[in-house]
Scaffold this motif. Structure first.
Motif, PDB file in Angstrom:
ATOM      1  N   ALA A  82       0.824  -1.199   0.000  1.00  0.00           N
ATOM      2  CA  ALA A  82       0.000   0.000   0.000  1.00  0.00           C
ATOM      3  C   ALA A  82       0.861   1.252   0.000  1.00  0.00           C
ATOM      4  O   ALA A  82       0.626   2.192  -0.760  1.00  0.00           O
ATOM      5  CB  ALA A  82      -0.914  -0.016   1.213  1.00  0.00           C
ATOM      6  N   ILE A  83       1.913   1.252   0.861  1.00  0.00           N
ATOM      7  CA  ILE A  83       2.793   2.432   0.932  1.00  0.00           C
ATOM      8  C   ILE A  83       3.478   2.658  -0.409  1.00  0.00           C
ATOM      9  O   ILE A  83       3.622   3.786  -0.880  1.00  0.00           O
ATOM     10  CB  ILE A  83       3.842   2.224   2.041  1.00  0.00           C
ATOM     11  CG1 ILE A  83       3.178   2.322   3.407  1.00  0.00           C
ATOM     12  CG2 ILE A  83       4.962   3.213   1.931  1.00  0.00           C
ATOM     13  CD1 ILE A  83       2.988   3.703   3.911  1.00  0.00           C
ATOM     14  N   LEU A  86       1.120   4.221  -2.859  1.00  0.00           N
ATOM     15  CA  LEU A  86       0.917   5.628  -2.521  1.00  0.00           C
ATOM     16  C   LEU A  86       2.154   6.448  -2.896  1.00  0.00           C
ATOM     17  O   LEU A  86       2.034   7.567  -3.396  1.00  0.00           O
ATOM     18  CB  LEU A  86       0.649   5.716  -1.026  1.00  0.00           C
ATOM     19  CG  LEU A  86      -0.188   6.873  -0.540  1.00  0.00           C
ATOM     20  CD1 LEU A  86      -1.526   6.845  -1.210  1.00  0.00           C
ATOM     21  CD2 LEU A  86      -0.357   6.775   0.950  1.00  0.00           C
ATOM     22  N   LEU A  90       2.470   9.592  -5.295  1.00  0.00           N
ATOM     23  CA  LEU A  90       2.984  10.879  -4.833  1.00  0.00           C
ATOM     24  C   LEU A  90       4.152  11.350  -5.674  1.00  0.00           C
ATOM     25  O   LEU A  90       4.346  12.540  -5.866  1.00  0.00           O
ATOM     26  CB  LEU A  90       3.435  10.755  -3.377  1.00  0.00           C
ATOM     27  CG  LEU A  90       2.353  10.965  -2.345  1.00  0.00           C
ATOM     28  CD1 LEU A  90       2.931  10.823  -0.970  1.00  0.00           C
ATOM     29  CD2 LEU A  90       1.754  12.344  -2.500  1.00  0.00           C
ATOM     30  N   PHE A  93       3.915  13.957  -8.307  1.00  0.00           N
ATOM     31  CA  PHE A  93       3.998  15.394  -8.041  1.00  0.00           C
ATOM     32  C   PHE A  93       5.276  15.994  -8.608  1.00  0.00           C
ATOM     33  O   PHE A  93       5.339  17.200  -8.834  1.00  0.00           O
ATOM     34  CB  PHE A  93       3.942  15.656  -6.540  1.00  0.00           C
ATOM     35  CG  PHE A  93       2.553  15.861  -6.027  1.00  0.00           C
ATOM     36  CD1 PHE A  93       1.733  16.817  -6.595  1.00  0.00           C
ATOM     37  CD2 PHE A  93       2.060  15.109  -4.987  1.00  0.00           C
ATOM     38  CE1 PHE A  93       0.455  17.020  -6.131  1.00  0.00           C
ATOM     39  CE2 PHE A  93       0.781  15.302  -4.513  1.00  0.00           C
ATOM     40  CZ  PHE A  93      -0.020  16.260  -5.098  1.00  0.00           C
ATOM     41  N   GLY A  96       4.246  17.443 -11.488  1.00  0.00           N
ATOM     42  CA  GLY A  96       3.215  18.454 -11.324  1.00  0.00           C
ATOM     43  C   GLY A  96       1.837  17.910 -11.039  1.00  0.00           C
ATOM     44  O   GLY A  96       0.948  18.652 -10.681  1.00  0.00           O
ATOM     45  N   TYR A  97       1.605  16.596 -11.205  1.00  0.00           N
ATOM     46  CA  TYR A  97       0.268  16.066 -10.980  1.00  0.00           C
ATOM     47  C   TYR A  97       0.332  14.810 -10.132  1.00  0.00           C
ATOM     48  O   TYR A  97       1.225  13.981 -10.306  1.00  0.00           O
ATOM     49  CB  TYR A  97      -0.418  15.732 -12.306  1.00  0.00           C
ATOM     50  CG  TYR A  97      -1.076  16.905 -12.952  1.00  0.00           C
ATOM     51  CD1 TYR A  97      -2.314  17.344 -12.508  1.00  0.00           C
ATOM     52  CD2 TYR A  97      -0.470  17.578 -13.996  1.00  0.00           C
ATOM     53  CE1 TYR A  97      -2.922  18.424 -13.089  1.00  0.00           C
ATOM     54  CE2 TYR A  97      -1.075  18.665 -14.590  1.00  0.00           C
ATOM     55  CZ  TYR A  97      -2.305  19.087 -14.125  1.00  0.00           C
ATOM     56  OH  TYR A  97      -2.908  20.152 -14.696  1.00  0.00           O
ATOM     57  N   PHE A  98      -0.656  14.672  -9.244  1.00  0.00           N
ATOM     58  CA  PHE A  98      -0.862  13.450  -8.491  1.00  0.00           C
ATOM     59  C   PHE A  98      -1.144  12.323  -9.482  1.00  0.00           C
ATOM     60  O   PHE A  98      -1.913  12.509 -10.418  1.00  0.00           O
ATOM     61  CB  PHE A  98      -2.042  13.678  -7.556  1.00  0.00           C
ATOM     62  CG  PHE A  98      -2.338  12.568  -6.608  1.00  0.00           C
ATOM     63  CD1 PHE A  98      -1.371  12.106  -5.749  1.00  0.00           C
ATOM     64  CD2 PHE A  98      -3.588  12.012  -6.565  1.00  0.00           C
ATOM     65  CE1 PHE A  98      -1.654  11.098  -4.862  1.00  0.00           C
ATOM     66  CE2 PHE A  98      -3.880  11.011  -5.673  1.00  0.00           C
ATOM     67  CZ  PHE A  98      -2.911  10.545  -4.831  1.00  0.00           C
ATOM     68  N   PHE A  99      -0.528  11.148  -9.290  1.00  0.00           N
ATOM     69  CA  PHE A  99      -0.717   9.987 -10.166  1.00  0.00           C
ATOM     70  C   PHE A  99      -0.229  10.221 -11.588  1.00  0.00           C
ATOM     71  O   PHE A  99      -0.630   9.518 -12.505  1.00  0.00           O
ATOM     72  CB  PHE A  99      -2.197   9.577 -10.249  1.00  0.00           C
ATOM     73  CG  PHE A  99      -2.523   8.419  -9.375  1.00  0.00           C
ATOM     74  CD1 PHE A  99      -1.945   7.197  -9.595  1.00  0.00           C
ATOM     75  CD2 PHE A  99      -3.400   8.560  -8.318  1.00  0.00           C
ATOM     76  CE1 PHE A  99      -2.237   6.132  -8.782  1.00  0.00           C
ATOM     77  CE2 PHE A  99      -3.687   7.493  -7.495  1.00  0.00           C
ATOM     78  CZ  PHE A  99      -3.106   6.283  -7.730  1.00  0.00           C
ATOM     79  N   LEU A 100       0.646  11.214 -11.813  1.00  0.00           N
ATOM     80  CA  LEU A 100       1.140  11.438 -13.171  1.00  0.00           C
ATOM     81  C   LEU A 100       2.067  10.299 -13.563  1.00  0.00           C
ATOM     82  O   LEU A 100       2.865   9.820 -12.774  1.00  0.00           O
ATOM     83  CB  LEU A 100       1.906  12.760 -13.228  1.00  0.00           C
ATOM     84  CG  LEU A 100       2.376  13.155 -14.619  1.00  0.00           C
ATOM     85  CD1 LEU A 100       1.187  13.603 -15.442  1.00  0.00           C
ATOM     86  CD2 LEU A 100       3.395  14.250 -14.560  1.00  0.00           C
TER      87      LEU A 100
END
Lengths: 149, 114, 499
Positions: A82-83, A86, A90, A93, A96-100
């Motif tokens: 899970a970490i 995530l 992260l 970012f 510039g984007y979450f989940f990019l």
């Protein structure tokens, strides 16, 4: 007869299990690693990997399976998967984007392609495989406690 | 023809609901939950079907024509995972209940009055 | 920078949950620290969200830079930021309370993991702009809450958890069925896109069907009256901090917020739907309070009052007038504050005396001055005594009923408020005043963190009414009610901002 044969199912089941369990595990890893080029992926691969351990447990009894992968390791893998998922999200970012999808995409239909998706699949399969096997163990052990009383 | 399939799906959903509402055994109630969950998932997949459609797998040598809608298949996978979590939790609670009450009959498990 | 804060609400709570599950088993102090620190961080983030929404208006964030209708968007508007502050404020106080309260349970780390997972689900529901994403977050929060209700694994807790889990799963299935029908009509899952492609003339049949399915599904989650049977069992059975979370914010963010967001912003309101909601709200208000009066179990009494107060919120919102919506949302905020405070008080009493039966208590105000003062504050708030916050929001709802010429609804609201006062007079008389029973001569006041979180909530109860005064209401309440009033512009705003 060795001591190993005292617990679990009959010799036929054990022999077949010994022959097939490696193949099942390998098939799970194949499904997981080719998730981005063909049907399958982290969830299906993780389920098949967990099934190979459940198969072992059904044929040989719970000690044989828990000796190979103790339950502390299971909960560690679950949290770690899970970490990791995530963290991959992260890291997007940085672009510039979450989940990019920040890694190079590569060529379609090649094994090393599609950027972060294979990494996500690995994280999901860790989480799903460990989680499913942990659920199975939890339910089975609960039943054993109830029977002893 | 397709309408019949949709109605059969909804009938399956209603069978599951009937099972939840009328059965007295906890295990049968859980089976009712599973049945209605799968009826909804099946309906979602059927909604995405188109006539003579092929499976939405993209490969180098295949022409992309007349594929069925791929989004509900991904979405239903997620909903199956959620169903797995719910079912596992329900079964764990049911086993604990059996340990405490020594019965699966909900008419005997009624110490709380709503 | 501004919009980058949006996904953090889910990320922070999820990472807290998984970090605790990795390290919490070995390090005993770790879950307490992470639980409190991360919820405090979330509270600060949500206050920051209110600030940027007040300055910059609605913000939209596309995950992975995929634009809608293909990708998933997160939307932060007035209503979301309002609900985020409510949820995270209560969560912070509850996390602080649990440091001492949960010490009597084994495996505290499991509690904190489930607690933060539930928080992640609630925050996700509040910020998402995709209807299936909403369903997923809703299920995360629900599954975590089933496990938390069963946390004590005693007879009653298991029974209540089973009932709650089955009924809530049926509610989720109705919601999923509604999503299937919406998808079959519009071929998209993005809420803004659905709202744009639904046209009342062409889709009126399916709109009716979907509205009823969503009303049943979210009504089950919000415990509106015909669907309320699980709440009086489930909420008292959980550990007290979790009861505060469930009654205070879970039924609101999963039930009321989602219902309002989908009915107002996506499907579009119709007058029939609003009048159905109004009748359901009034029924909840009255039946909840009538059932509450006869209860002797403190937590069960509080749970019935939750049903009744949810009725006020629904009544206010479904009036559809500006004042009614403001009153409803204001009451939602106030209710989450004073109801979680009351549940924390009941937890404090249970912590020291070990009982929840009102007949066995008595004279506790001598021994537990802080608990009894805060409980008195919360009881006066919930029964609508000026100048506490509950008075102002109930007054707004009643005035809105009169303005909309619904005199009977206003009358029922006043009646329910009087009955609430009666039932809380009973609580205060039996629990805190009167003579101290000899068996409680040795009890002491609760530990410091429990006191601190109760005091914070009580202070908000006293000064919460100020939020309606000019200057403070513009960024907070008016922004939130503006979203529901101009619900038709939601879709076009989201699509315009994303381009």
């Amino acid at each position: 007869m060795s001591k190993e044969h005292d617990r679990g199912m009959s010799v036929i089941v054990k022999t077949v299990t010994r022959l097939t369990v490696g193949l099942i595990l390998l098939y799970g890893i194949y499904i997981l690693s080719h998730g981005h080029v063909s049907p399958g992926g982290g969830f299906a691969g993780g389920v098949i990997i967990a099934l190979s351990f459940i198969h072992l447990m059904l044929a040989y009894g719970k000690e044989a399976a828990l000796k190979r992968i103790p339950s502390q390791a299971l909960s560690f893998f679950e949290g770690f998967g899970a970490i990791m998922f995530l963290a991959i999200a992260l890291l997007g970012f940085t672009g510039g984007y979450f989940f990019l999808n920040f890694l190079p995409k590569g060529e379609p239909f090649k094994l090393f392609s599609a950027g972060i998706i294979p990494l996500c699949n690995i994280a999901i399969s860790l989480k799903v495989g460990a989680g499913l096997f942990a659920i199975f163990i939890a339910l089975v052990l609960l039943k054993f406690e109830g029977e002893n009383k | 023809m397709t309408h019949t399939l949709y109605i059969l799906c909804l009938a399956l959903f209603c069978i599951g609901l009937y099972c939840i509402l009328r059965k007295r055994n906890i295990i049968k109630i859980i089976i009712g939950v599973i049945i209605s969950e799968y009826a909804v998932n099946l309906l979602f997949i059927l909604v995405a079907y188109r006539m003579q459609g092929r499976s939405p797998i993209y490969s180098p040598d295949a022409a992309i024509e007349n594929m069925v809608d791929a989004l509900p298949q991904a979405v239903v996978l997620t909903s199956i995972v959620i169903g797995l979590a719910t079912t596992a939790l329900l079964i764990a609670i049911a086993m604990r209940i059996y340990e405490k009450y020594k019965t699966f009959d909900i008419t005997k498990i009624n110490e709380l009055r709503g | 920078m501004g919009a980058n804060v949006i996904p953090l609400f889910v990320v922070v709570s999820l990472s807290g949950a998984f970090l605790i599950s990795l390290f919490g088993r070995k390090l005993k102090w770790f879950p307490d620290l992470i639980g409190s620190a991360f919820t405090a961080l979330l509270l600060l983030l949500s206050l920051y969200a209110v600030k940027i929404v007040a300055e910059a208006g609605t913000l939209v964030y596309s995950a992975g830079s995929w634009k809608p209708p293909v990708g998933i968007v997160f939307v932060l508007d007035g209503l979301s930021s309002f609900m985020l502050v409510t949820v995270n404020l209560v969560a912070f106080c509850v996390a602080m309370f649990s440091i001492n309260y949960m010490a009597k349970y084994t495996s505290k780390w499991k509690f904190y993991t489930l607690f933060l997972l539930m928080l992640a689900g609630m925050n996700g529901v509040l910020i998402t702009g995709d209807i299936f994403n909403l369903f997923v977050f809703l299920e995360i929060a629900s599954v975590a809450s089933y496990a938390l209700v069963a946390f004590g694994t005693e007879r009653h807790e298991l029974e209540a958890a089973f009932k709650y889990a089955v009924m809530s799963t049926v509610g989720s299935l109705f919601i999923l069925l509604g999503i299937v029908f919406l998808y079959s009509a519009t071929s998209t899952l993005s809420m803004a896109d659905i709202a744009l492609s639904l046209s009342p003339g062409k889709h009126s049949g399916i709109l009716m069907l979907v509205s009823i399915l969503f009303l049943m599904g979210f009504g089950l989650k919000a415990a509106l009256v015909p669907f309320h049977a699980w709440l009086p069992d489930a909420h008292p059975s959980a550990p007290a901090p979790i009861s505060a979370m469930l009654s205070g914010v879970l039924i609101k963010s999963l039930g009321i917020y989602s219902l309002c967001r989908i009915i107002f912003c996506v499907l579009g309101v119709s007058s029939q739907l609003l009048s159905i909601l109004m009748v359901l709200g009034t029924l909840s208000m009255l039946i909840g309070v009538f059932l509450a009066i006869g209860q002797w179990d403190l937590k069960r009494l509080l749970a019935y009052h939750s049903i009744s107060q949810i009725g006020y919120v629904i009544l206010g919102i479904s009036l559809g007038t500006p004042l009614g919506i403001i009153g409803g949302l204001f009451h939602l905020f106030n209710h989450s504050i004073f109801k979680s405070l009351l549940f924390l008080n009941s937890g404090a009493i249970e912590y020291t005396t070990g009982t929840r039966d009102l007949k066995k208590m008595g004279g506790l105000s001598e021994k537990m001055p802080i608990t009894s003062t805060t409980a008195l504050t919360a009881a006066m708030s919930i029964s609508g005594i000026p100048p506490f916050n509950g008075f102002w929001s109930k007054l707004l709802i009643i005035i809105a009923c009169v303005q909309a010429a619904k005199y009977w609804y206003g009358f029922w609201a006043v009646l329910a408020s009087i009955l609430t006062l009666a039932s809380f007079t009973k609580v205060m008389k039996y629990a805190f005043f009167g003579n101290l029973k000899s068996q409680w001569a040795m009890i002491k006041e609760v530990p410091v963190f429990m006191k601190l979180s109760m005091i914070i909530l009580a202070v908000i109860c006293v000064f919460g009414g100020l939020l309606f005064f000019p200057g403070l209401r513009e960024p907070f309440l008016l922004k939130a009610s503006g979203v529901l009033l101009d619900a038709k512009t939601y879709a076009s705003t989201v699509i315009r901002l994303v381009q």
